[in-house]
Scaffold this active site. Structure first.
Site, PDB file in Angstrom:
ATOM      1  N   ARG A  17     -25.832  -1.941   5.620  1.00  0.00           N
ATOM      2  CA  ARG A  17     -25.468  -3.347   5.471  1.00  0.00           C
ATOM      3  C   ARG A  17     -26.059  -4.192   6.604  1.00  0.00           C
ATOM      4  O   ARG A  17     -26.286  -5.374   6.463  1.00  0.00           O
ATOM      5  CB  ARG A  17     -23.946  -3.386   5.485  1.00  0.00           C
ATOM      6  CG  ARG A  17     -23.162  -4.560   5.128  1.00  0.00           C
ATOM      7  CD  ARG A  17     -23.358  -5.256   3.848  1.00  0.00           C
ATOM      8  NE  ARG A  17     -22.984  -4.699   2.588  1.00  0.00           N
ATOM      9  CZ  ARG A  17     -21.795  -4.767   2.017  1.00  0.00           C
ATOM     10  NH1 ARG A  17     -20.803  -5.345   2.623  1.00  0.00           N
ATOM     11  NH2 ARG A  17     -21.585  -4.271   0.831  1.00  0.00           N
ATOM     12  N   GLU A  60     -20.314  -5.146   9.102  1.00  0.00           N
ATOM     13  CA  GLU A  60     -21.293  -4.348   9.838  1.00  0.00           C
ATOM     14  C   GLU A  60     -22.390  -5.210  10.438  1.00  0.00           C
ATOM     15  O   GLU A  60     -22.883  -4.939  11.531  1.00  0.00           O
ATOM     16  CB  GLU A  60     -21.892  -3.279   8.922  1.00  0.00           C
ATOM     17  CG  GLU A  60     -20.929  -2.152   8.527  1.00  0.00           C
ATOM     18  CD  GLU A  60     -19.968  -2.514   7.390  1.00  0.00           C
ATOM     19  OE1 GLU A  60     -20.082  -3.625   6.825  1.00  0.00           O
ATOM     20  OE2 GLU A  60     -19.090  -1.678   7.073  1.00  0.00           O
ATOM     21  N   LYS A 120       0.851  -1.181   0.000  1.00  0.00           N
ATOM     22  CA  LYS A 120       0.000   0.000   0.000  1.00  0.00           C
ATOM     23  C   LYS A 120       0.892   1.237   0.000  1.00  0.00           C
ATOM     24  O   LYS A 120       1.851   1.319   0.756  1.00  0.00           O
ATOM     25  CB  LYS A 120      -0.883  -0.019   1.265  1.00  0.00           C
ATOM     26  CG  LYS A 120      -2.290   0.438   0.999  1.00  0.00           C
ATOM     27  CD  LYS A 120      -3.247   0.096   2.087  1.00  0.00           C
ATOM     28  CE  LYS A 120      -4.464   0.993   1.891  1.00  0.00           C
ATOM     29  NZ  LYS A 120      -5.615   0.568   2.682  1.00  0.00           N
TER      30      LYS A 120
HETATM   31  C1  LIG Z   1     -19.509  -1.918   3.622  1.00  0.00           C
HETATM   32  C2  LIG Z   1     -18.307  -1.015   3.763  1.00  0.00           C
HETATM   33  N1  LIG Z   1     -17.790  -0.781   4.988  1.00  0.00           N
HETATM   34  C3  LIG Z   1     -16.726   0.038   5.120  1.00  0.00           C
HETATM   35  C4  LIG Z   1     -16.145   0.619   4.035  1.00  0.00           C
HETATM   36  C5  LIG Z   1     -14.985   1.606   4.205  1.00  0.00           C
HETATM   37  N2  LIG Z   1     -13.782   1.156   3.519  1.00  0.00           N
HETATM   38  C6  LIG Z   1     -13.390   1.652   2.335  1.00  0.00           C
HETATM   39  S1  LIG Z   1     -11.985   0.990   1.778  1.00  0.00           S
HETATM   40  C7  LIG Z   1     -11.838   0.025   3.129  1.00  0.00           C
HETATM   41  C8  LIG Z   1     -10.672  -0.881   3.273  1.00  0.00           C
HETATM   42  C9  LIG Z   1     -10.597  -1.844   2.162  1.00  0.00           C
HETATM   43  O1  LIG Z   1      -9.472  -2.626   2.343  1.00  0.00           O
HETATM   44  P1  LIG Z   1      -8.948  -3.539   1.165  1.00  0.00           P
HETATM   45  O2  LIG Z   1     -10.110  -4.205   0.520  1.00  0.00           O
HETATM   46  O3  LIG Z   1      -7.901  -4.419   1.709  1.00  0.00           O
HETATM   47  O4  LIG Z   1      -8.360  -2.512   0.123  1.00  0.00           O
HETATM   48  P2  LIG Z   1      -7.011  -1.617   0.245  1.00  0.00           P
HETATM   49  O5  LIG Z   1      -7.476  -0.220   0.503  1.00  0.00           O
HETATM   50  O6  LIG Z   1      -6.175  -2.141   1.347  1.00  0.00           O
HETATM   51  O7  LIG Z   1      -6.364  -1.742  -1.076  1.00  0.00           O
HETATM   52  C10 LIG Z   1     -12.903   0.235   4.011  1.00  0.00           C
HETATM   53  C11 LIG Z   1     -13.079  -0.426   5.333  1.00  0.00           C
HETATM   54  C12 LIG Z   1     -16.714   0.347   2.781  1.00  0.00           C
HETATM   55  N3  LIG Z   1     -16.223   0.894   1.667  1.00  0.00           N
HETATM   56  N4  LIG Z   1     -17.775  -0.475   2.669  1.00  0.00           N
END
Ligand SMILES: Cc1ncc(C[n+]2csc(CCOP(=O)(O)OP(=O)(O)O)c2C)c(N)n1
Length: 633
Positions: free
Chosen positions: A402, A374, A294
């Protein structure tokens, strides 16, 4: 470096040797590996420059550059379909799929979305921003394709955070049953927004450190082929191969019916291309596990991926002087938890965004980060409340959607004292329609037992939280992504929070603004504008959307000509709708009630104040609206 002066502000446009020539993914296909790496460097430069100006998801995008290049190199997009989970990491994809020239407008009003957005054309098949849906939708596209005899390839790209969602496993489970030729790419950077939590993340890290598969499998294959030549029966060789392969291949994904490949370096372009070419035509569900960093290529973001997950716009940074509602909540919960050890806090992978970092450090045993889950967060809260704890569940309004069924069965039906702190209620700004929290009053109001509140300012958020802790039922408190004002000087009545009681603020006259939460400040400002034109307005802070203060509203309607309800929420089923429903029950003169809020449509992205202006929810818009209503009556 070329400096071009745009219409609104001056922008810096880079002249790139490679990127400037990529008008569609086809232009990638003739580039050598070296050129693709040079292009990757230019893409990173462009992303960094743009995010520093517009804000956005920096670290996730920097980590996905090579993967996107390889995918677009191997697959025939938009005929083939790539579905990005969350889709916060599609900046490279946008740059390479015909949107380079408008990339500088990303996340700005009237500009490109920061997520996958259907309106931007065929390259973005879905509009998404919520995590965990990619495998399900990709499987659905495949099922449809088989019925309609379409031969395109479907790829879901999901992060190690996204794959902790329950929905992902529902889809994976279904893939086995449907036996579809889906390619899932697990982009594993060991980070969600914060480090990924839970047993699954530990499991993935174990897979990462033992990347046995590819090399070992090749060796086994070679040995067995040689053995065959050595005279063993062909069927015995096949059996042996199958059982050795099976023993090498057992992991959670293979157990669930996927062919598993990896772990491979997600920044190695030739390797990615080779692998994707090999996997392209496999007719079974396949999961390719890649590791990425990242923030790759930008030292600060590599060192602090949490901070650089989402970068604020310079405007947001410079305009924030006071505390945000998030910060006010973060301090209040710590203060209350210090005195009351029953208080526990739950977040669904958003400790930072919901203001719970300090709590997590001070009360680690009472802090639960459940990952992007969630539904589980709410059901967990139900169990905690059952046992006598006082769970405070901090989830953004949009993501709480959700957990709708758990709010119904585990919170409302049990009538358990769970407090929902709904941050980012209202318009969130640049993240746009997938993230605006403008439905929560409507979707919560219909459940029995629940109490709904919204504070007008910082002090009231604290009081509401304290008040919620005195109640023995589910409570939801909504507040926006803004600085929390201090409006205490306007208070004229008893400041104490009483169940279902509104608060009379400044003003007087023939009209009442009955404002809810974030709209109280707007109502006060609009009142001042109208006062300059000699129009006097009484301002009332609604405080509760359930139960509403029917007694006060009834009195106001008797004395006044007009009561305008104001909310940063859809008018469908919201605060104003609650007032109208009560009015029907009580036989009020409904002609005197006007509902001011967000019309029944999705609101685009852009700075929050611009959006509020667009939909008439700023002070000026409200004042103008009142004048036009007055002209008609
Ligand atoms: C249902 C939901 N809950 C929370 C989020 C907030 N959110 C956006 S990106 C993220 C992290 C995603 O992590 P990952 O899939 O590993 O992607 P990375 O950013 O590490 O590449 C979160 C928790 C969301 N987008 N959707």
């Amino acid at each position: 470096l070329k400096v071009a002066v745009g219409k609104k502000e001056s922008v810096v446009e880079m002249d790139y040797k490679y990127l400037s020539k990529i008008n569609s993914p086809l232009d990638l296909k003739n580039l050598s590996s070296e050129e693709l790496y040079l292009l990757a460097g230019e893409i990173r430069e462009e992303i960094i420059l743009t995010v520093m100006k517009n804000g956005g998801h920096l670290a996730s995008n920097l980590g996905a550059v090579e993967l996107t290049l390889a995918l677009l190199y191997v697959f025939d997009v938009p005929n083939d379909i790539i579905i990005w989970d969350v889709s916060h990491n599609v900046y490279t994809y946008k740059l390479l799929t015909g949107r380079r020239d408008s990339f500088s407008t990303i996340r700005q009003y009237n500009g490109l979305s920061g997520y996958s957005e259907k309106k931007e054309g065929l390259y973005d098949p879905f509009t998404v921003g919520h995590a965990g849906t990619s495998i399900s939708t990709a499987l659905g596209v495949l099922c449809g394709d088989e019925i309609l005899d379409k031969k395109r390839k479907i790829i879901a790209v999901i992060g190690d955070g996204g794959i902790t969602t329950g929905l992902s496993y529902e889809a994976i489970n279904n893939c086995r049953q449907l036996g579809k030729r889906l390619l899932v790419i697990l982009n594993d950077n060991a980070m969600s927004i914060s480090p990924t939590v839970g047993a699954l993340s530990r499991y993935l890290s174990e897979l990462r450190v033992s990347p046995i598969y590819e090399e070992l499998r090749k060796e086994v294959h070679t040995v067995l082929e040689k053995t065959k030549i050595g005279g063993l029966m062909e069927s015995s060789v096949e059996k042996l191969k199958t059982s050795i392969k099976a023993s090498l291949n057992v992991n959670i994904f293979t157990a669930l019916g996927f062919e598993y490949f990896g772990v491979i370096d997600g920044h190695n372009i030739p390797l990615l291309i080779k692998m994707l070419k090999n996997l392209k035509n496999i007719q079974r569900p396949v999961l390719l596990h890649i590791t990425t960093k990242k923030g790759k290529g930008y030292k600060d973001a590599e060192a602090n991926p949490v901070m650089f997950h989402s970068v604020s716009t310079p405007r947001e940074k410079s305009s924030s002087q006071g505390l945000s509602y998030t910060q006010v909540f973060g301090s209040a919960i710590c203060r209350l938890a210090q005195k009351d050890k029953r208080i526990v806090a739950i977040t669904a992978a958003m400790a930072d965004g919901t203001g719970l970092v300090e709590f997590s450090k001070r009360f680690p045993d009472r802090f639960f980060d459940v990952g992007i889950c969630e539904q589980h967060a709410v059901a967990l809260a139900s169990g905690l409340a059952f046992g006598g704890a006082r769970p405070i569940v901090a989830i953004y309004s949009t993501f709480l959607q959700r957990a709708y069924d758990q709010i119904f069965q585990e919170a409302s039906l049990q009538n358990l004292p769970i407090i929902f702190m709904m941050d980012r209620s209202g318009l969130v700004g640049e993240d746009g329609p997938t993230h605006h929290g403008v439905f929560d009053i409507a979707y919560l109001r219909l459940y029995p037992n629940i109490i709904l509140m919204a504070p007008k300012d910082a002090g009231e958020l604290e009081k509401m939280l304290e008040f919620a802790l005195t109640l023995k039922c589910p409570v939801a408190i909504r507040y926006p992504k803004t600085e929390a004002p201090d409006l205490s000087k306007y208070t004229t009545s008893d400041e104490k929070i009483k169940l279902g009681k509104a608060e009379i603020l400044a003003g007087g006259g023939d009209i009442t603004f009955l404002a809810y939460g974030s709209m109280v400040k707007i109502a006060l400002d609009a009142g001042e504008i109208l006062a300059q034109d000699g129009i006097k307005v009484q301002i009332v802070n609604g405080r509760f959307a359930k139960p509403i203060d029917a007694e006060l509203i009834g009195e106001l309607l008797q004395k006044q000509n007009l009561v305008i309800t104001i909310e940063e929420h859809t008018i469908v089923g919201g605060f104003g709708a609650a007032v109208l429903e009560e009015g029907i029950r009580r036989g009020w003169n409904l002609q005197k009630i006007k509902v001011w809020g967000i019309q029944d449509r999705f609101v685009t992205h852009g700075a929050r104040d611009i959006l509020l202006r667009e939909i008439g929810l700023d002070a000026k818009g409200l004042a103008e609206g009142v004048k036009s209503i007055l002209q008609k009556i």
